[in-house]
Scaffold this motif. Structure first.
Motif: not given
Length: 246
Positions: A160-184
Motif C-alpha cells: 500500500g505504501a508503494a502504491r501511494e507513492d506511485a499514485l502521488n507521482q501521477g502514475i496509473v497502476l493496472n494489474g494482470l492477476a493470474v489465478l493458479d488452479r493448483t490447490p494451496p
C-alpha cells in the motif's frame, strides 16, 4: 596570455557542460511499463507463456492500430521482470513504438530476452522500480505501469505504501492477476483471493483496471486485451475487472 586563455575557457565551460547535460524528451501518447512476475511460483512453462503472450500482443494488428491512433501516434514501452524486493531485471529498454515494424522489434526483443526465476514476490519492489523508469527520453500524456503476477506481496515494504507513492507521482497502476488452479498446500491457511487482492491493494489511479487470467493458459488472451485498452487514445469507461478464460 595563458591566464587570459584560462579565464576564457573557464567562462565558456559551464555553457558546454549544460549543453551536454540537457536531455531532450520525445513526446508520446503513453509511457507504458510492463512488469512481469518471475518468482518461484511461476515455473518454466508458465514463464514461457508470459513471455510469448507479451510478444504475441505486440504482433496483434489491433494493438498496432490502437497505439497509432493517438494525437501523437506513438507510445513508449519498456519490459522488466521482478521477484524479490531487490531483484528487478530490465530486459527491454525504452523503445518508441509507432507502427508495425517498431512493434515487431519490441516483440523480437521479448523473444530473445533471458528467462530467469527467483524466489519471492515483491509487488512493492516492482512498483518502486517501475516508478523510477519514467522520464527517460520520453514524455507521455499518461504514465502507466502494467503489473502481472500470480501471488501476493511477501517481500519488501508494504504494498500500500508503494502504491501511494506511485499514485502521488501521477502514475496509473493496472494489474494482470493470474489465478493458479493448483490447490494451496495443506496447512497454508485461507488467503485472500488474488483477484480481490489486486483489486483492493494493487491497482489505482484514473481509469485503472484489473485483468484476470484464469490460469496461465489464458494469459495471452488477457495480455492482448489489457494492453489494447491501456494504449487507447481515450480509454472508454470500462469494467474495473475484466476476465479472460481459455
Amino acid at each position: 596570455m595563458l591566464r587570459r586563455h584560462f579565464i576564457t575557457a573557464a567562462l565558456a565551460a559551464p555553457v558546454v557542460l549544460r549543453t551536454h547535460a540537457a536531455r531532450a524528451t520525445e513526446a508520446v501518447d503513453v509511457e507504458l511499463v510492463l512488469a512481469v512476475d518471475v518468482s518461484r511460483s511461476v515455473d518454466n512453462e508458465e514463464q514461457e507463456m508470459q513471455f510469448k503472450g507479451y510478444a504475441a500482443a505486440f504482433r496483434d494488428r489491433r494493438l498496432v492500430e490502437a497505439m497509432s491512433r493517438g494525437p501523437i501516434g506513438s507510445i513508449a514501452c519498456t519490459f522488466f521482470t521482478w521477484s524479490d524486493w531487490n531483484i528487478q531485471e530490465m530486459l527491454v529498454p525504452w523503445m518508441k513504438l509507432d507502427g508495425p515494424q517498431a512493434a515487431e522489434r519490441f516483440a523480437q526483443a521479448i523473444d530473445a530476452a533471458p528467462r530467469r526465476t527467483h524466489l519471492y514476490t515483491s509487488i512493492s519492489g516492482a512498483m518502486d522500480y517501475a516508478a523510477r523508469l519514467f522520464g527517460q527520453g520520453f514524455e507521455g500524456t499518461r504514465r502507466v505501469v502494467d503489473i502481472s503476477g500470480d501471488g501476493i506481496n511477501n517481500s519488501g515494504r508494504e504494498v500500500g505504501a508503494a502504491r501511494e507513492d506511485a499514485l502521488n507521482q501521477g502514475i496509473v497502476l493496472n494489474g494482470l492477476a493470474v489465478l493458479d488452479r493448483t490447490p494451496p498446500p495443506p496447512g497454508l491457511g485461507a488467503m485472500q483471493p488474488l483477484d480481490e487482492y489486486y483489486r483492493e491493494r494493487v491497482i489505482g489511479g484514473p481509469g485503472a483496471f484489473l485483468m484476470v487470467a484464469d490460469g496461465f493458459e489464458s494469459f495471452e488472451q488477457a495480455v492482448r486485451r489489457k494492453i489494447i485498452r491501456e494504449v487507447a487514445v481515450a480509454p472508454p469507461p470500462g469494467p474495473l475487472v475484466e476476465r479472460a478464460t481459455v
